[in-house]
Design an enzyme around this catalytic site. Structure first.
Site, PDB file in Angstrom:
ATOM      1  N   LYS A 180       0.814  -1.225   0.000  1.00 34.34           N
ATOM      2  CA  LYS A 180       0.000   0.000   0.000  1.00 34.34           C
ATOM      3  C   LYS A 180       0.847   1.275   0.000  1.00 34.34           C
ATOM      4  O   LYS A 180       0.610   2.184  -0.791  1.00 34.34           O
ATOM      5  CB  LYS A 180      -0.925   0.019   1.227  1.00 34.34           C
ATOM      6  CG  LYS A 180      -1.926  -1.112   1.293  1.00 34.34           C
ATOM      7  CD  LYS A 180      -2.874  -0.969   2.474  1.00 34.34           C
ATOM      8  CE  LYS A 180      -2.210  -1.183   3.829  1.00 34.34           C
ATOM      9  NZ  LYS A 180      -1.718  -2.568   4.039  1.00 34.34           N
ATOM     10  N   ASN A 202      -3.095   5.525   6.334  1.00 31.51           N
ATOM     11  CA  ASN A 202      -2.330   4.497   7.035  1.00 31.51           C
ATOM     12  C   ASN A 202      -0.825   4.670   6.882  1.00 31.51           C
ATOM     13  O   ASN A 202      -0.051   4.077   7.623  1.00 31.51           O
ATOM     14  CB  ASN A 202      -2.760   3.115   6.520  1.00 31.51           C
ATOM     15  CG  ASN A 202      -2.227   1.978   7.358  1.00 31.51           C
ATOM     16  OD1 ASN A 202      -2.503   1.888   8.548  1.00 31.51           O
ATOM     17  ND2 ASN A 202      -1.447   1.102   6.737  1.00 31.51           N
ATOM     18  N   HIS A 261      -4.164 -10.194  10.146  1.00 30.14           N
ATOM     19  CA  HIS A 261      -5.037  -9.626  11.195  1.00 30.14           C
ATOM     20  C   HIS A 261      -6.200 -10.553  11.556  1.00 30.14           C
ATOM     21  O   HIS A 261      -7.276 -10.079  11.929  1.00 30.14           O
ATOM     22  CB  HIS A 261      -5.585  -8.271  10.751  1.00 30.14           C
ATOM     23  CG  HIS A 261      -4.528  -7.270  10.423  1.00 30.14           C
ATOM     24  ND1 HIS A 261      -3.598  -6.843  11.351  1.00 30.14           N
ATOM     25  CD2 HIS A 261      -4.230  -6.631   9.256  1.00 30.14           C
ATOM     26  CE1 HIS A 261      -2.789  -5.962  10.776  1.00 30.14           C
ATOM     27  NE2 HIS A 261      -3.144  -5.829   9.518  1.00 30.14           N
TER      28      HIS A 261
END
Length: 440
Positions: free
Chosen positions: A117, A140, A185
Site C-alpha cells: 500500500k 495508514n 489480522h
C-alpha cells in the site's frame, strides 16, 4: 451533504496520531469532544489541549453509552463488547476516514491491500505532482487524513487499512484499488479471513473506477457494482499484465508494451506488480504516460521494504521489516535469486496466522531460518530441520554473522507484527540496520 456536529456529544477513542487529529478537527469547528485511551500513560497525552475532558486506562466508561457520535481510532477493535452495545443503542461509530470523506469535494484515490500500500500510494503521489496536481497523501502511511485537508487540493491519495475501513461508510473514491488480499489480522476479526476480506472489499462500494488484482478471486457479487468501471491487473488475461517469459519481465497494457523492468531501479516481482498497478491508476486519472514512466523508472524502495542495506564480500543484507504477514515473507523469498544460502529472520507476533503455507517453500530452498520473538518457538517448528530459535533479533544477527558465507543472502522478513520486542516495524528495521553496521 453537509454534516452538523453542533449540539452532539462527541467522543474520540484513542490518543494516537489519529485521535489527536480528530480533536483538532472538531476544535476548528468550535466543538469540544471528549477523549478516552486504554493506556494509563499514552505517549501523546501531552498533545491533548487543556480544555479537553479525558479518561485513561479503560474503554469501559459511561461516556461511550452517553455519546451521540464516537470516532474510533484504527488501533481499537470495533468488536469490543461495549462498542457492540453502543451500536445496539443506535450510537453512531465512525472512523477519521469517514469524517474526512464528509469534508472532501475533489477526487480521492483510495489504495488498500494486504501488502504494497505505502509503496503504490507514494508512487501515485509522485506521479500526480509530476503531472502538475496539488496532491496530498495520507492515511495508514502515517499522516492522518484530517491533517491533509486543504481547500486548494486537486487530489487526495489515501492509504487505507482494513481497520480504517471498518467504520467508513461514505467514502466516494474516484479510483479504488485493492492491491492483494491474503491472510492477515485474523486475530482482529471474530469471523476470520472472510470478514477481513469483506472489509477490504468495501472500498469499492461507492467508487467510480475499481482496479482489481486478477490473481485474487474477488467476488464482484459482494460489491455494489452499479455504474462502475472495472480495470484489472496481474495475469495474462488482465488489462495491465506482466509478461515473464524473459529474465527481465515486460509490462503491457492490452497488447502494447509499456515498460521493460530492466529499465527500473526496483527489483522483485512484487515491485513489478506495484509499478503495474501504478500505471493502471495513472492512466485512469489521465496523467501523462511519460510522467508516470519517468517517475517509476527512478523510484527506489521505501525504507524497510526489501531494502538492500549492505552488499559486500558476496553477502547481501536485506531489510524487509515491513513484512508483517506471511504472504509478504513468501513474496520476499520468491524475489531472491542466490547461489548461496538464504538466511531468513522470522518472528514476532504471528497474529494467529497460518504459516504452514511456507513449508513447501522452505523445503525447496537452500535456507536457514532464525526464529525470534513472541512466536519464535512456534515458528521454528514449521520446518525444524532448517530452523533455530534465537531469543531476539540481536542474538540472531550475531549468530548469522558467524555463519554467513560468500553467496548468501540475509533477509529480515519477519512475517509478523513487531509487538512484544518493538514498538513498530520501523524500530525493528532500524535496529537491524544498526546491528549490520556494528557487527558485520
Amino acid at each position: 451533504m453537509s454534516y452538523n456536529y453542533f449540539g452532539k456529544k462527541i467522543l474520540i477513542l484513542g490518543m494516537g496520531l489519529t485521535g489527536i487529529s480528530c480533536i483538532n478537527f472538531f476544535l476548528k469547528k468550535g466543538i469540544k469532544p471528549k477523549i478516552i485511551d486504554e493506556s494509563k500513560h499514552p505517549s501523546n497525552f501531552i498533545k491533548i489541549p487543556q480544555n479537553i475532558e479525558y479518561s485513561l486506562g479503560s474503554l469501559d466508561h459511561q461516556w461511550i453509552l452517553e455519546s451521540d457520535l464516537i470516532v474510533i481510532s484504527p488501533g481499537i477493535s470495533s468488536f469490543k463488547p461495549i462498542l457492540i452495545k453502543a451500536r445496539l443503542l443506535g450510537i453512531e461509530i465512525i472512523s477519521d476516514i469517514e469524517l474526512f470523506s464528509r469534508e472532501v469535494t475533489c477526487p480521492i484515490i483510495s489504495i488498500t491491500g494486504t501488502n504494497g500500500k505505502s509503496t503504490v500510494a507514494t508512487m501515485i503521489e509522485k506521479i500526480a505532482k509530476k503531472s502538475g496536481y496539488k496532491a496530498f497523501l495520507g492515511g495508514n502511511i502515517g499522516v492522518p487524513v484530517l491533517e491533509i485537508l486543504d481547500k486548494e487540493a486537486d487530489l487526495y491519495i489515501i492509504e487505507l487499512s482494513s481497520f480504517q475501513l471498518e467504520n467508513t461508510f461514505n467514502l466516494k473514491s474516484k479510483i479504488a484499488v485493492i492491491l492483494n488480499i491474503s491472510e492477515d489480522h485474523i486475530n482482529r476479526y471474530p469471523n476470520g479471513f472472510q470478514q477481513y476480506k469483506n472489509t477490504k472489499l468495501s472500498v469499492y462500494n461507492q467508487a467510480e473506477i475499481c482496479i482489481i488484482n486478477s490473481n485474487d478471486k474477488i467476488e464482484k457479487s459482494l460489491i455494489h457494482s452499479k455504474n462502475k468501471k472495472w480495470i484489472s491487473f496481474g495475469t495474462n488475461r488482465s488489462d495491465y499484465r506482466i509478461c515473464s517469459k524473459s529474465n527481465d519481465p515486460i509490462l503491457f497494457f492490452k497488447n502494447k508494451k509499456i515498460l521493460n523492468t530492466s529499465e527500473i531501479l526496483l527489483y522483485g516481482y512484487h515491485n513489478y506488480n506495484n509499478i503495474l498497478v501504478s500505471l493502471a491508476i495513472s492512466d485512469a486519472m489521465q496523467f501523462p504516460r511519460n510522467d508516470a514512466i519517468n517517475v517509476l523508472k527512478s523510484f527506489s524502495n521505501l525504507p524497510h521494504r526489501f531494502q538492500i542495506i549492505k552488499n559486500e564480500k558476496g553477502v547481501r543484507w536485506i531489510n524487509d521489516s515491513k513484512s508483517t504477514n506471511v504472504n509478504s515473507t513468501q513474496v520476499a523469498l520468491n524475489s531472491i535469486k542466490t547461489t548461496g544460502t538464504i538466511r531468513l529472520l522470522l518472528g514476532g507476533d504471528s497474529k494467529s496466522a497460518n504459516f504452514n503455507i511456507l513449508k513447501n517453500i522452505f523445503r525447496t530452498l537452500k535456507i536457514k531460518i532464525y526464529c525470534f520473538g513472541r512466536d519464535g518457538i512456534k515458528l521454528s517448528k514449521i520446518c525444524e530441520k532448517k530452523s533455530i530459535y534465537v531469543e531476539n533479533l540481536k542474538k540472531a544477527v550475531i549468530l548469522i554473522s558467524k555463519q554467513v558465507k560468500s553467496g548468501d543472502t540475509v533477509l529480515l522478513s519477519p512475517g509478523c507484527s513487531s509487538l512484544g520486542q518493538f514498538s513498530n516495524f520501523e524500530e525493528r528495521g532500524n535496529l537491524f540496520i544498526k546491528l549490520i553496521k556494528e557487527i558485520t
